[in-house]
Design a protein around this motif. Structure first.
Motif, PDB file in Angstrom:
ATOM      1  N   ASP A  57      -2.628  -1.679  21.361  1.00 16.57           N
ATOM      2  CA  ASP A  57      -3.563  -2.463  21.014  1.00 16.57           C
ATOM      3  C   ASP A  57      -4.246  -3.056  22.538  1.00 16.57           C
ATOM      4  O   ASP A  57      -4.110  -2.371  23.560  1.00 16.57           O
ATOM      5  CB  ASP A  57      -3.058  -3.603  20.376  1.00 16.57           C
ATOM      6  N   ARG A  58      -5.298  -3.897  22.156  1.00 19.89           N
ATOM      7  CA  ARG A  58      -6.146  -4.131  23.074  1.00 19.89           C
ATOM      8  C   ARG A  58      -5.578  -5.118  24.462  1.00 19.89           C
ATOM      9  O   ARG A  58      -5.925  -5.092  25.555  1.00 19.89           O
ATOM     10  CB  ARG A  58      -7.562  -5.032  22.717  1.00 19.89           C
ATOM     11  N   PHE A  59      -4.173  -5.367  23.899  1.00 18.87           N
ATOM     12  CA  PHE A  59      -3.343  -5.965  25.009  1.00 18.87           C
ATOM     13  C   PHE A  59      -2.631  -5.235  25.852  1.00 18.87           C
ATOM     14  O   PHE A  59      -1.503  -5.445  26.576  1.00 18.87           O
ATOM     15  CB  PHE A  59      -2.520  -7.185  24.377  1.00 18.87           C
ATOM     16  N   GLY A  60      -2.627  -3.708  25.272  1.00 18.57           N
ATOM     17  CA  GLY A  60      -1.767  -2.753  26.196  1.00 18.57           C
ATOM     18  C   GLY A  60      -0.252  -2.684  25.530  1.00 18.57           C
ATOM     19  O   GLY A  60       0.432  -2.048  26.102  1.00 18.57           O
ATOM     20  N   VAL A  61       0.002  -3.283  24.380  1.00 20.40           N
ATOM     21  CA  VAL A  61       1.136  -3.205  23.727  1.00 20.40           C
ATOM     22  C   VAL A  61       1.302  -2.298  22.447  1.00 20.40           C
ATOM     23  O   VAL A  61       0.127  -2.357  21.746  1.00 20.40           O
ATOM     24  CB  VAL A  61       1.258  -4.724  23.107  1.00 20.40           C
ATOM     25  N   PHE A  62       2.478  -1.671  22.226  1.00 17.48           N
ATOM     26  CA  PHE A  62       2.514  -0.501  21.350  1.00 17.48           C
ATOM     27  C   PHE A  62       2.415  -1.678  19.752  1.00 17.48           C
ATOM     28  O   PHE A  62       3.265  -2.453  19.588  1.00 17.48           O
ATOM     29  CB  PHE A  62       3.866   0.143  21.259  1.00 17.48           C
ATOM     30  N   ASP A  63       1.565  -1.000  18.911  1.00 16.54           N
ATOM     31  CA  ASP A  63       1.746  -1.673  17.622  1.00 16.54           C
ATOM     32  C   ASP A  63       2.307  -0.513  16.709  1.00 16.54           C
ATOM     33  O   ASP A  63       1.903   0.426  16.544  1.00 16.54           O
ATOM     34  CB  ASP A  63       0.303  -1.900  17.308  1.00 16.54           C
ATOM     35  N   ASP A  64       3.363  -0.964  15.995  1.00 15.65           N
ATOM     36  CA  ASP A  64       4.162   0.178  15.323  1.00 15.65           C
ATOM     37  C   ASP A  64       3.997  -0.156  13.836  1.00 15.65           C
ATOM     38  O   ASP A  64       4.990   0.169  12.851  1.00 15.65           O
ATOM     39  CB  ASP A  64       5.629   0.318  15.487  1.00 15.65           C
ATOM     40  N   ARG A  65       2.898  -0.972  13.085  1.00 16.93           N
ATOM     41  CA  ARG A  65       2.713  -1.536  11.966  1.00 16.93           C
ATOM     42  C   ARG A  65       2.866  -0.133  10.811  1.00 16.93           C
ATOM     43  O   ARG A  65       3.416  -0.253   9.735  1.00 16.93           O
ATOM     44  CB  ARG A  65       1.677  -2.389  11.604  1.00 16.93           C
ATOM     45  N   LEU A  66       2.233   1.188  11.263  1.00 18.70           N
ATOM     46  CA  LEU A  66       2.182   1.972  10.322  1.00 18.70           C
ATOM     47  C   LEU A  66       3.608   2.610  10.077  1.00 18.70           C
ATOM     48  O   LEU A  66       3.715   2.736   8.912  1.00 18.70           O
ATOM     49  CB  LEU A  66       1.048   3.313  11.031  1.00 18.70           C
ATOM     50  N   GLU A  67       4.401   2.507  10.771  1.00 20.36           N
ATOM     51  CA  GLU A  67       5.746   3.101  10.886  1.00 20.36           C
ATOM     52  C   GLU A  67       6.530   1.787  10.074  1.00 20.36           C
ATOM     53  O   GLU A  67       7.203   2.442   9.151  1.00 20.36           O
ATOM     54  CB  GLU A  67       6.590   3.287  12.115  1.00 20.36           C
ATOM     55  N   ALA A  68       6.340   0.571  10.565  1.00 22.75           N
ATOM     56  CA  ALA A  68       7.323  -0.267   9.876  1.00 22.75           C
ATOM     57  C   ALA A  68       7.018  -0.930   8.540  1.00 22.75           C
ATOM     58  O   ALA A  68       7.941  -1.168   7.661  1.00 22.75           O
ATOM     59  CB  ALA A  68       7.391  -1.599  10.816  1.00 22.75           C
ATOM     60  N   ASP A  69       5.621  -1.106   8.360  1.00 19.27           N
ATOM     61  CA  ASP A  69       5.076  -1.610   7.080  1.00 19.27           C
ATOM     62  C   ASP A  69       4.523  -0.693   6.004  1.00 19.27           C
ATOM     63  O   ASP A  69       4.516  -0.985   4.860  1.00 19.27           O
ATOM     64  CB  ASP A  69       3.670  -2.465   7.368  1.00 19.27           C
ATOM     65  N   LEU A  70       4.367   0.685   6.550  1.00 17.52           N
ATOM     66  CA  LEU A  70       4.187   1.754   5.494  1.00 17.52           C
ATOM     67  C   LEU A  70       5.035   2.763   5.156  1.00 17.52           C
ATOM     68  O   LEU A  70       5.724   2.995   4.165  1.00 17.52           O
ATOM     69  CB  LEU A  70       2.653   2.083   5.673  1.00 17.52           C
ATOM     70  N   LEU A  71       5.280   3.639   6.420  1.00 16.30           N
ATOM     71  CA  LEU A  71       5.781   4.811   6.185  1.00 16.30           C
ATOM     72  C   LEU A  71       7.486   4.503   5.940  1.00 16.30           C
ATOM     73  O   LEU A  71       8.019   5.214   5.104  1.00 16.30           O
ATOM     74  CB  LEU A  71       5.915   5.562   7.417  1.00 16.30           C
ATOM     75  N   GLN A  72       7.993   3.468   6.321  1.00 16.31           N
ATOM     76  CA  GLN A  72       9.637   3.420   6.261  1.00 16.31           C
ATOM     77  C   GLN A  72       9.520   2.716   4.491  1.00 16.31           C
ATOM     78  O   GLN A  72      10.712   3.313   3.859  1.00 16.31           O
ATOM     79  CB  GLN A  72       9.929   1.959   6.884  1.00 16.31           C
ATOM     80  N   ARG A  73       8.652   2.130   4.159  1.00 13.42           N
ATOM     81  CA  ARG A  73       8.831   1.616   2.622  1.00 13.42           C
ATOM     82  C   ARG A  73       8.640   2.720   1.760  1.00 13.42           C
ATOM     83  O   ARG A  73       9.060   3.001   0.656  1.00 13.42           O
ATOM     84  CB  ARG A  73       7.690   0.619   2.553  1.00 13.42           C
ATOM     85  N   LEU A  74       7.724   3.724   2.068  1.00 18.66           N
ATOM     86  CA  LEU A  74       7.403   4.956   1.257  1.00 18.66           C
ATOM     87  C   LEU A  74       8.681   5.837   1.217  1.00 18.66           C
ATOM     88  O   LEU A  74       8.867   6.417   0.363  1.00 18.66           O
ATOM     89  CB  LEU A  74       6.059   5.749   2.051  1.00 18.66           C
ATOM     90  N   ASP A  75       9.239   5.709   2.382  1.00 16.30           N
ATOM     91  CA  ASP A  75      10.628   6.681   2.486  1.00 16.30           C
ATOM     92  C   ASP A  75      11.710   6.181   1.597  1.00 16.30           C
ATOM     93  O   ASP A  75      12.294   6.987   1.042  1.00 16.30           O
ATOM     94  CB  ASP A  75      11.097   6.762   4.070  1.00 16.30           C
ATOM     95  N   CYS A  76      11.795   4.903   1.587  1.00 14.37           N
ATOM     96  CA  CYS A  76      12.627   4.298   0.835  1.00 14.37           C
ATOM     97  C   CYS A  76      12.551   4.391  -0.499  1.00 14.37           C
ATOM     98  O   CYS A  76      13.491   4.868  -1.133  1.00 14.37           O
ATOM     99  CB  CYS A  76      12.892   2.759   1.060  1.00 14.37           C
ATOM    100  N   ARG A  77      11.496   4.301  -0.906  1.00 16.11           N
ATOM    101  CA  ARG A  77      11.217   4.424  -2.542  1.00 16.11           C
ATOM    102  C   ARG A  77      11.493   5.680  -2.937  1.00 16.11           C
ATOM    103  O   ARG A  77      11.768   6.066  -3.955  1.00 16.11           O
ATOM    104  CB  ARG A  77       9.680   3.785  -2.894  1.00 16.11           C
ATOM    105  N   PHE A  78      10.980   6.769  -2.032  1.00 17.79           N
ATOM    106  CA  PHE A  78      10.719   8.169  -2.403  1.00 17.79           C
ATOM    107  C   PHE A  78      12.415   8.549  -2.463  1.00 17.79           C
ATOM    108  O   PHE A  78      12.807   9.299  -3.318  1.00 17.79           O
ATOM    109  CB  PHE A  78      10.271   9.020  -1.350  1.00 17.79           C
ATOM    110  N   SER A  79      13.391   8.058  -1.691  1.00 15.85           N
ATOM    111  CA  SER A  79      14.474   8.493  -1.531  1.00 15.85           C
ATOM    112  C   SER A  79      15.424   8.116  -2.789  1.00 15.85           C
ATOM    113  O   SER A  79      15.993   8.657  -3.367  1.00 15.85           O
ATOM    114  CB  SER A  79      15.201   7.856  -0.367  1.00 15.85           C
TER     115      SER A  79
END
Length: 257
Positions: A57-79
């Motif tokens: 992000d603009r503060f030089g910090v890693f933003d992992d929202r795609l992994e935490a808020d989307l992909l992990q939830r998709l993975d759990c439901r698909f499983s």
């Protein structure tokens, strides 16, 4: 405060677990180190890339929202859906998907394809990021005004270009093309069961595309996409054309309720 994730699976961890022979261990073969042959590996260490779904992000910090808020939830439901399919097959019950579940599975297959480094490298290798960034900077200066030389040099550096490419890759992974989704929506969802005495394997590019003719486009009836989700089960979509896969696997077509 939630801890930011760093180790991201390029194939859903819930799917990888279905290929394990003991807890988190599975058999692994490297295309780059073929002399090693087939070796036992841990799913925590394979099909993993550091900060693969994070942007800076603009503060030089890693933003992992795609992994935490989307992909992990998709993975759990698909499983959960795959576990239900396995149970139905084991009990010899016809697999049925309601409309919402069918849409979700098709959506997941699209995400599953886009997560693959093999897929992304093929897509982004066709781009010329230096030219694209250079044109954007020229347009900015034409409309807004000059950019200080030191800042312009920093924006044109290899690290800045790498950050732009990574940002674009992560952003496109999190977005679904309306055109592609509309074509997938018109395709039939099906299950393929491995013949007796055989099993499926999963590769770094976990979604396989099959074509009856070339050139062929998604949704024209000549293209199929299949993803192995367990050792004995693949899930795919296909058009109205003949199914080459029926030559090697038993198919169970799904029907809406």
């Amino acid at each position: 405060m939630r801890k930011t994730s760093k180790r991201h699976h390029t194939i859903a961890k819930g799917i990888l677990k279905n290929f394990c022979y003991s807890e988190n261990k599975f058999w692994y073969y490297s295309k780059k180190r073929r002399d090693e042959g087939v070796c036992s590996r841990d799913i925590e260490r394979k099909f993993v890339r550091r900060n693969y779904y994070s942007i800076i992000d603009r503060f030089g910090v890693f933003d992992d929202r795609l992994e935490a808020d989307l992909l992990q939830r998709l993975d759990c439901r698909f499983s959960e859906i795959v576990a239900g399919i396995d149970k139905s097959i084991e009990e010899d019950i016809e697999v049925r998907f309601d409309e919402e579940t069918e849409r979700f599975v098709k959506c997941f297959l699209y995400y599953h394809l886009k997560r693959s480094p093999d897929f992304n490298e093929a897509v982004f290798s066709k781009l010329d990021p230096e030219r694209i960034i250079g044109q954007a900077l020229e347009e900015y200066q034409r409309v807004v005004g000059p950019i200080p030389e030191a800042y312009l040099k920093r924006l044109s550096s290899d690290s800045a270009i790498s950050d732009v490419i990574n940002h674009a890759r992560v952003r496109q992974t999190g977005k679904l093309s309306g055109l592609i989704m509309s074509r997938i929506a018109g395709m039939q969802l099906a299950l393929a069961i491995a013949p007796e005495g055989t099993q499926f394997v999963i590769g770094s590019c976990a979604t396989v595309r099959l074509e009856d003719v070339r050139p062929a486009e998604l949704g024209d009836g000549n293209v199929e996409m299949w993803s192995p989700v367990t050792k004995k089960l693949m899930i795919g979509v296909y058009g109205k054309a003949a199914l080459p896969l029926t030559r090697v696997a038993k198919l169970r077509l799904t029907k809406g309720q």
